[in-house]
Design a protein around this motif. Sequence first.
Motif, PDB file in Angstrom:
ATOM      1  N   SER A   1      -0.717  -9.190  -1.078  1.00 14.92           N
ATOM      2  CA  SER A   1      -1.302  -9.268   0.258  1.00 14.92           C
ATOM      3  C   SER A   1      -2.742  -9.774   0.246  1.00 14.92           C
ATOM      4  O   SER A   1      -3.419  -9.803  -0.779  1.00 14.92           O
TER       5      SER A   1
ATOM      6  N   LYS B   1      -5.156  -8.177   1.305  1.00  7.17           N
ATOM      7  CA  LYS B   1      -6.034  -7.058   0.961  1.00  7.17           C
ATOM      8  C   LYS B   1      -6.473  -7.112  -0.495  1.00  7.17           C
ATOM      9  O   LYS B   1      -7.480  -6.519  -0.863  1.00  7.17           O
ATOM     10  N   ALA B   2      -5.710  -7.833  -1.322  1.00  7.11           N
ATOM     11  CA  ALA B   2      -6.018  -7.950  -2.749  1.00  7.11           C
ATOM     12  C   ALA B   2      -6.597  -9.331  -3.075  1.00  7.11           C
ATOM     13  O   ALA B   2      -6.451  -9.814  -4.200  1.00  7.11           O
TER      14      ALA B   2
ATOM     15  N   CYS C   1       3.572  -5.370  -3.107  1.00  6.90           N
ATOM     16  CA  CYS C   1       3.182  -6.027  -1.864  1.00  6.90           C
ATOM     17  C   CYS C   1       1.681  -5.925  -1.617  1.00  6.90           C
ATOM     18  O   CYS C   1       1.088  -6.829  -1.003  1.00  6.90           O
ATOM     19  N   PHE C   2       1.048  -4.867  -2.099  1.00  7.68           N
ATOM     20  CA  PHE C   2      -0.409  -4.811  -2.012  1.00  7.68           C
ATOM     21  C   PHE C   2      -1.035  -5.959  -2.797  1.00  7.68           C
ATOM     22  O   PHE C   2      -1.916  -6.671  -2.298  1.00  7.68           O
TER      23      PHE C   2
ATOM     24  N   ALA D   1       5.571  -0.980  -2.860  1.00  6.70           N
ATOM     25  CA  ALA D   1       4.295  -0.929  -2.141  1.00  6.70           C
ATOM     26  C   ALA D   1       3.173  -1.510  -2.988  1.00  6.70           C
ATOM     27  O   ALA D   1       2.289  -2.222  -2.480  1.00  6.70           O
ATOM     28  N   ALA D   2       3.179  -1.216  -4.295  1.00  6.94           N
ATOM     29  CA  ALA D   2       2.154  -1.757  -5.189  1.00  6.94           C
ATOM     30  C   ALA D   2       2.277  -3.273  -5.309  1.00  6.94           C
ATOM     31  O   ALA D   2       1.273  -4.004  -5.303  1.00  6.94           O
TER      32      ALA D   2
ATOM     33  N   SER E   1      -0.973  -7.033   7.575  1.00  5.51           N
ATOM     34  CA  SER E   1      -0.882  -7.374   6.165  1.00  5.51           C
ATOM     35  C   SER E   1      -1.156  -8.835   5.892  1.00  5.51           C
ATOM     36  O   SER E   1      -1.516  -9.218   4.789  1.00  5.51           O
TER      37      SER E   1
END
Length: 262
Positions: free
Chosen positions: A242, A244-245, A238-239, A235-236, A2
């Motif tokens: 992260s 990844k975003a 932390c996405f 989860a949304a 992550s």
Amino acid sequence: MSGFENGVALVTGAGSGLARGVVLEFVRGGCVKIVAADIIPERLAETAKLVSEINPAARVITVPTDVTNATQVQNMVDTAVKEFGRIDYSVHCAGITGGAARTDEMATEEFDRVTGVNLRGLWLCEKAVLGQMKTQEPRKLSNGTSARGAVVNMSSVLGLVGYRVQSPYVVSKHGVLGLTKADAVDYAADGIRVNAVCPGIVRTNLLPEGAWEHMGAFIETLPMQRLGLIEEVAAAVCFLASDKASFITGTMLPVDGGYCCV
């Protein structure tokens, strides 16, 4: 991976509900440096205990904080920097609901109380956090880009639509989205992303326990016909925080089981 393994996370409202879920999700994602803030110290102690059960190596600094108090908010940020040197992910969840009445029947003091926590308090947190983030050395990301930090603000589906007899709350959550978009534009050049999550109906301690027992008929009108889970919202969040975003900023992500579709 992550990317949380090398970062520092700060979460307000972390003593319960969605914010506690966010803290635990960060830990599950490998984060071992966390600053948890809440107005009730006893709740923070319980959050820290739950963190240690997931990863005994994780270090949690608990900072009792009233987000409506600018001095306490700045102390929260200063403590994070003193302990960990920087803030990479800042999630602002502290919030309250309020009384139920139409605007002409609503006490002005109630409007001030709700917007004072949900909007002004969040603005104070952003002010202090962004002031710190923009001074930090950029962190190299795995995709070759760099970033100084990521902010995720907790709004609500009621930041996207109206609702009966809840004007202070609706105003405050719409305001959070306006602030999110404004700061996403203002701080993009600094390498700081600012996004928001808009949860639907999730069973937390935000409403009195008895209120949940009378929501069956309403829940049946939702496309997914169930309450959301704290873990799903976390989860949304932390996405968006992260790596990844890394190309996402200024967005408003509903996590609502289709609430806004009907």
